[in-house]
Design an enzyme around this catalytic site. Structure first.
Site, PDB file in Angstrom:
ATOM      1  N   ASP A  78      -4.515  -8.101   4.656  1.00  0.00           N
ATOM      2  CA  ASP A  78      -5.838  -7.568   4.367  1.00  0.00           C
ATOM      3  C   ASP A  78      -6.734  -8.657   3.792  1.00  0.00           C
ATOM      4  OD1 ASP A  78      -7.921  -5.809   4.007  1.00  0.00           O
ATOM      5  OD2 ASP A  78      -6.919  -4.558   2.527  1.00  0.00           O
ATOM      6  N   ASP A 109     -10.007 -11.104   5.822  1.00  0.00           N
ATOM      7  CA  ASP A 109     -11.392 -11.205   5.356  1.00  0.00           C
ATOM      8  C   ASP A 109     -11.790 -12.662   5.161  1.00  0.00           C
ATOM      9  OD1 ASP A 109     -11.355  -8.430   5.329  1.00  0.00           O
ATOM     10  OD2 ASP A 109     -12.439  -8.301   3.432  1.00  0.00           O
ATOM     11  N   LYS A 151       5.235 -15.101  -0.534  1.00  0.00           N
ATOM     12  CA  LYS A 151       5.032 -15.465  -1.946  1.00  0.00           C
ATOM     13  C   LYS A 151       6.357 -15.270  -2.665  1.00  0.00           C
ATOM     14  CE  LYS A 151       2.419 -16.954  -5.287  1.00  0.00           C
ATOM     15  NZ  LYS A 151       2.018 -18.386  -5.310  1.00  0.00           N
ATOM     16  N   TYR A 202       0.851  -1.189   0.000  1.00  0.00           N
ATOM     17  CA  TYR A 202       0.000   0.000   0.000  1.00  0.00           C
ATOM     18  C   TYR A 202       0.891   1.245   0.000  1.00  0.00           C
ATOM     19  CZ  TYR A 202      -4.021  -3.011   0.930  1.00  0.00           C
ATOM     20  OH  TYR A 202      -5.004  -3.966   0.850  1.00  0.00           O
ATOM     21  N   ASP A 236      -1.120 -18.357  -1.027  1.00  0.00           N
ATOM     22  CA  ASP A 236      -2.215 -19.098  -1.651  1.00  0.00           C
ATOM     23  C   ASP A 236      -2.461 -20.421  -0.937  1.00  0.00           C
ATOM     24  OD1 ASP A 236       0.319 -19.726  -2.576  1.00  0.00           O
ATOM     25  OD2 ASP A 236      -0.251 -19.942  -4.677  1.00  0.00           O
TER      26      ASP A 236
END
Length: 359
Positions: free
Chosen positions: A244, A248, A187, A137, A220
């Site tokens: 983030d 969720d 990742k 971000y 993932d």
């Protein structure tokens, strides 16, 4: 009687509704436990942006800095682009006050059923520790050759050794408190600079915590694990973007965003920390009394813990658990017909037990 100065930014949509309920619950808990909350409300929102062209005034951060904590409702509304509301209010507060820990505890609450078949409360109790001040971000980058066939964009991520080290260290300290384990979301097989760097710092920090089980997992694969084997997930430490998304997903597997609290924390307490539920402003149901206030009420309980009022925070969580366990009063998202106010009142009333001993 001790007191705390709390800045309240109700925000937009259902943020206004659920924040109002959370405030009433907190005031009841404060009364029962012998302290006072002194509220200052700010109308900083997308509605304000449409009137003034700013989400908050130029001296907004200076005004917030005078408070012990900030309770924020959801922000966002149709007609105001998400990047405007986010970068005009939420991110400036997080970064100006060095709230580098975004803490998102997730658990299956009593009486609720996970969408995952056969999973019980013992299987679904995890915390996402999200780096909150840098990472993906970033405003570094730009858009070039707009409107032409050669148009392209560049979006840069920023990972500093200081930033990565401190968020991973926080996760290990939290795992030690919980008696659990740390999993680092990475990742490094795809992001050839940022994630190998993240992995190196993770290994360095982990070496200082030989008593804490730890592992790295590609993000993932970790997302799949949260669905298939959530009992193998305890403390997850992740970059801004990965955290983030994973938080969720974690909220979804325990029944939805309506029960997911969150905190933006400055652990050193040099600045006020900010507390906000994970969910958004849900303009489609705003004003209809359908919003679930549980996430914001549990968020407010996290604020009480941060202020050192642990008994009051525990009382709020116990009240939420008792009301949901009973099952009589629930909003539509968790299988009931109650309104926002009815569920808020039930939790507020449940906070009122025998008066604690005077401190």
């Amino acid at each position: 009687m001790s007191g705390y100065r709390i800045a309240c930014i109700p925000g937009d949509g259902i943020g206004v509704e659920v924040t109002g309920e959370a405030r009433q619950v907190l005031d009841r808990a404060a009364e029962r436990h012998g302290f006072r909350l002194r509220w200052t409300e700010f109308d900083w929102s997308c509605e304000r942006y449409t009137r003034t062209g700013r989400m908050m005034p130029e001296d907004g951060l200076e005004r917030l800095a005078e408070h012990d904590a900030i309770l924020l409702g959801a922000v966002g509304f149709p007609g105001v682009p998400d990047h405007v509301s986010l970068w005009g209010l939420l991110i400036p507060i997080r970064r100006a006050f060095d709230q580098y820990v975004n803490l998102r505890p997730v658990r299956l609450l009593p009486g609720l059923v996970s969408p995952l078949a056969g999973r019980e409360a013992a299987d679904l109790d995890m915390v996402i520790v999200r780096e909150n001040s840098e990472g993906e971000y970033s405003r570094i980058g730009g858009r070039h050759n707009p409107g032409t066939p050669d148009e392209f964009v560049v979006q840069q991520s920023v990972f500093t050794r200081r930033g990565v080290h401190r968020i991973i260290r926080y996760a290990f300290e939290l795992a030690r408190e919980r008696g659990g384990a740390v999993c680092s979301a990475t990742k490094s097989n795809g992001l050839v600079h940022s994630m190998p760097f993240w992995d190196e710092v993770f290994a360095e920090v982990a070496a200082g915590y030989p008593d804490i089980p730890h592992e790295q997992c590609h993000v993932d694969a970790l997302a799949a694990r949260m669905v298939l084997r959530p009992d193998r997930v305890d403390v997850v430490v992740a970059s801004n973007l990965f955290g983030d998304i994973l938080s969720d997903l974690a909220a979804a597997v325990v029944g939805g965003l309506g029960t997911a609290p969150s905190a933006n924390v400055n652990p050193e307490r040099r600045h006020p920390s900010m507390f906000e539920a994970v969910h958004g402003s849900a303009p489609d149901i705003a004003g209809r009394g359908l919003a679930n206030p549980v996430a914001q009420i549990l968020t407010a309980a996290m604020m009480l813990d941060h202020l050192g009022e642990h008994a009051a925070g525990a009382a709020v969580r116990d009240a939420v658990d008792a009301v949901l366990r009973d099952g009589t009063v629930r909003t539509p998202d968790i299988g009931g017909r109650a309104t926002t106010g009815e569920l808020g009142k039930a939790i507020r009333d449940a906070v009122s037990g025998p008066r604690p001993a005077v401190r």
